[in-house]
Design an enzyme around this catalytic site. Structure first.
Site, PDB file in Angstrom:
ATOM      1  N   LYS A   1      63.364  50.554  55.317  1.00  0.00           N
ATOM      2  CA  LYS A   1      64.436  51.293  54.632  1.00  0.00           C
ATOM      3  C   LYS A   1      65.790  50.999  55.277  1.00  0.00           C
ATOM      4  O   LYS A   1      66.007  51.268  56.449  1.00  0.00           O
ATOM      5  CB  LYS A   1      64.105  52.788  54.695  1.00  0.00           C
ATOM      6  CG  LYS A   1      65.094  53.654  53.964  1.00  0.00           C
ATOM      7  CD  LYS A   1      64.445  54.970  53.570  1.00  0.00           C
ATOM      8  CE  LYS A   1      65.461  56.030  53.252  1.00  0.00           C
ATOM      9  NZ  LYS A   1      64.888  57.145  52.542  1.00  0.00           N
TER      10      LYS A   1
ATOM     11  N   ARG B   1      54.902  56.388  46.922  1.00  0.00           N
ATOM     12  CA  ARG B   1      54.392  55.684  48.107  1.00  0.00           C
ATOM     13  C   ARG B   1      53.464  54.551  47.666  1.00  0.00           C
ATOM     14  O   ARG B   1      52.879  54.594  46.595  1.00  0.00           O
ATOM     15  CB  ARG B   1      53.584  56.643  49.001  1.00  0.00           C
ATOM     16  CG  ARG B   1      54.430  57.764  49.608  1.00  0.00           C
ATOM     17  CD  ARG B   1      55.371  57.248  50.689  1.00  0.00           C
ATOM     18  NE  ARG B   1      56.178  58.304  51.268  1.00  0.00           N
ATOM     19  CZ  ARG B   1      57.397  58.644  50.880  1.00  0.00           C
ATOM     20  NH1 ARG B   1      57.968  57.985  49.874  1.00  0.00           N
ATOM     21  NH2 ARG B   1      58.073  59.612  51.465  1.00  0.00           N
TER      22      ARG B   1
ATOM     23  N   ARG C   1      66.988  63.464  50.838  1.00  0.00           N
ATOM     24  CA  ARG C   1      66.451  64.313  49.779  1.00  0.00           C
ATOM     25  C   ARG C   1      65.556  65.379  50.402  1.00  0.00           C
ATOM     26  O   ARG C   1      65.038  65.218  51.502  1.00  0.00           O
ATOM     27  CB  ARG C   1      65.605  63.464  48.817  1.00  0.00           C
ATOM     28  CG  ARG C   1      66.425  62.427  48.073  1.00  0.00           C
ATOM     29  CD  ARG C   1      65.720  61.886  46.849  1.00  0.00           C
ATOM     30  NE  ARG C   1      64.293  61.676  47.004  1.00  0.00           N
ATOM     31  CZ  ARG C   1      63.386  62.081  46.116  1.00  0.00           C
ATOM     32  NH1 ARG C   1      63.759  62.727  45.036  1.00  0.00           N
ATOM     33  NH2 ARG C   1      62.106  61.833  46.306  1.00  0.00           N
TER      34      ARG C   1
HETATM   35  P1  ATP Z   1      61.514  59.575  49.051  1.00  0.00           P
HETATM   36  O1  ATP Z   1      60.640  58.431  48.756  1.00  0.00           O
HETATM   37  O2  ATP Z   1      60.963  60.855  48.612  1.00  0.00           O
HETATM   38  O3  ATP Z   1      62.939  59.359  48.693  1.00  0.00           O
HETATM   39  P2  ATP Z   1      62.164  59.350  51.869  1.00  0.00           P
HETATM   40  O4  ATP Z   1      61.260  59.785  52.975  1.00  0.00           O
HETATM   41  O5  ATP Z   1      62.589  57.945  51.886  1.00  0.00           O
HETATM   42  O6  ATP Z   1      61.382  59.725  50.601  1.00  0.00           O
HETATM   43  P3  ATP Z   1      64.972  60.334  51.739  1.00  0.00           P
HETATM   44  O7  ATP Z   1      65.415  61.697  51.479  1.00  0.00           O
HETATM   45  O8  ATP Z   1      65.448  59.246  50.812  1.00  0.00           O
HETATM   46  O9  ATP Z   1      63.403  60.354  51.837  1.00  0.00           O
HETATM   47  O10 ATP Z   1      65.458  59.942  53.202  1.00  0.00           O
HETATM   48  C1  ATP Z   1      65.167  60.743  54.334  1.00  0.00           C
HETATM   49  C2  ATP Z   1      64.141  60.022  55.186  1.00  0.00           C
HETATM   50  O11 ATP Z   1      64.655  58.751  55.552  1.00  0.00           O
HETATM   51  C3  ATP Z   1      63.819  60.701  56.490  1.00  0.00           C
HETATM   52  O12 ATP Z   1      62.794  61.638  56.319  1.00  0.00           O
HETATM   53  C4  ATP Z   1      63.379  59.530  57.387  1.00  0.00           C
HETATM   54  O13 ATP Z   1      62.038  59.189  57.156  1.00  0.00           O
HETATM   55  C5  ATP Z   1      64.184  58.377  56.837  1.00  0.00           C
HETATM   56  N1  ATP Z   1      65.369  58.088  57.650  1.00  0.00           N
HETATM   57  C6  ATP Z   1      66.202  58.916  58.324  1.00  0.00           C
HETATM   58  N2  ATP Z   1      67.201  58.241  58.912  1.00  0.00           N
HETATM   59  C7  ATP Z   1      67.012  56.941  58.587  1.00  0.00           C
HETATM   60  C8  ATP Z   1      67.705  55.748  58.896  1.00  0.00           C
HETATM   61  N3  ATP Z   1      68.793  55.740  59.629  1.00  0.00           N
HETATM   62  N4  ATP Z   1      67.193  54.592  58.392  1.00  0.00           N
HETATM   63  C9  ATP Z   1      66.090  54.569  57.633  1.00  0.00           C
HETATM   64  N5  ATP Z   1      65.399  55.665  57.316  1.00  0.00           N
HETATM   65  C10 ATP Z   1      65.845  56.834  57.786  1.00  0.00           C
END
Ligand code: ATP
Length: 331
Positions: free
Chosen positions: A193, A329, A128
């Protein structure tokens, strides 16, 4: 910036397919098999590290992958999609920069609902808000699904949460425990994640509409990739799901995604809401929201609306937030 250099050579993938068994293969053997010089084999394999691959080269024995590769296989995937198979058109590609971007383009050109682009190596995966999604060859599932709806864009707001429900169902069927969701669409295991979801929609406010659902899910995330990610991460390997299960996991994800697409098309997000809230890690907990202008809003999470918007009890009373540009968060 990506350059032409980032486009993998078909020869490199052909050689990696040969090496996938994890055994040693000599340069000579491979050169003979592909009717090439040993120098060409060497050149094609010299920078596989950029795909996240570790390749050992031992004098006198040849090349060996540090861990075997399990390629996507349409037949194996179809064994696990159940009757969803009839609604799917699966295409497996060695490399594209972003499966969502390509599928959005195909959608404009009339691609059928249920088209899936599964990519062995995605070099410019997106999250995103323009964030990067990291994955290497064979260590993740990266794919996009196109689904067409009669309803308009306005009715699709809860869909990205519905996709989270589909992923949780698939992971449960795979035997994974301690799964949680984070609004709007992160899937976590043991609070790290595991998967990211990116929905991009086309169409009219009143319908019809088309949605491209991009999924990145970690199977075995190498430490090199982890060091680029600024949040806690997890992968299926640490949940006891070995890489060999790659095609099964893919099949289960598609099976449950199709089921949720059908449920959503019939009744929207509302019937999925309780299931989603049940897995929400922040349910009835203090959390903070980060707004695009840098503002933080703290409050207690009171579930989501029937449209998938977050309900937060703040100092100013109950407030409702749409996913848009907002990030949730821990408080
Ligand atoms: P939000 O809570 O706003 O969705 P988010 O930081 O989880 O925030 P996303 O757009 O869902 O955002 O995912 C992108 C983010 O995920 C990246 O900025 C990084 O922090 C994380 N990311 C990137 N690659 C991976 C991966 N392979 N596994 C887990 N996390 C990752």
């Amino acid at each position: 910036m990506k350059t032409e250099h980032d486009v993998p050579k078909p020869l490199t993938f052909a050689l990696l397919r040969l090496l996938a068994d994890g055994e040693f293969h000599s340069g000579e053997e491979m050169a003979h098999r592909f009717e090439l010089s040993r120098a060409s084999v060497h050149n094609a394999l010299q920078d596989v590290a950029r795909y996240g691959i570790t390749l050992h080269s031992v004098r006198g024995r040849g090349y060996q992958l540090a861990q075997p590769l399990y390629w996507l296989d349409a037949t194996q995937i179809a064994q696990h999609t159940g009757e969803a198979r009839d609604s799917l058109h699966l295409e497996i590609l060695d490399h594209v920069p972003s499966s969502n971007k390509l599928l959005l383009q195909r959608a404009t050109e009339g691609a059928a609902s249920g088209t899936v682009l599964a990519v062995e190596w995605q070099s410019a995966g997106r999250g995103r808000l323009g964030r990067t999604w990291h994955s290497g060859l064979g260590d993740a599932l990266t794919f996009s699904l196109l689904w067409r709806f009669e309803c308009g864009l306005a009715a699709l707001s809860g869909l990205s949460l519905g996709v989270g429900v589909a992923l949780v169902r698939a992971l449960h069927e795979q035997g994974v425990q301690n799964i949680g969701l984070k609004w709007p669409n992160d899937v976590l295991v043991n609070e790290g994640k595991l998967a990211g979801i990116l929905l991009e929609a086309q169409g009219d406010m009143l319908g019809p509409s088309a949605v491209v659902i991009g999924i990145g899910l970690n199977l075995s995330l190498p430490s090199g990739a982890r060091s680029h990610i600024e949040q806690a991460v997890s992968d299926l390997e640490e949940c006891g799901v070995p890489l060999q299960q790659r095609n099964r996991v893919m099949g289960l994800l598609l099976k449950h995604l199709v089921a949720v697409m059908r449920e959503f098309a019939a009744n929207g997000f509302a019937p999925l809401r309780a299931e989603w809230e049940n897995d929400h890690l922040f349910h009835h907990r203090q959390a903070k929201l980060l707004l695009p202008d840098g503002t933080k809003i703290e409050g207690k999470v009171h579930g989501v609306t029937a449209e998938g918007a977050l309900r937060l009890e703040t100092a100013h009373g109950m407030q409702v937030f749409n996913a848009g540009e907002v990030s949730l968060r821990r408080a």
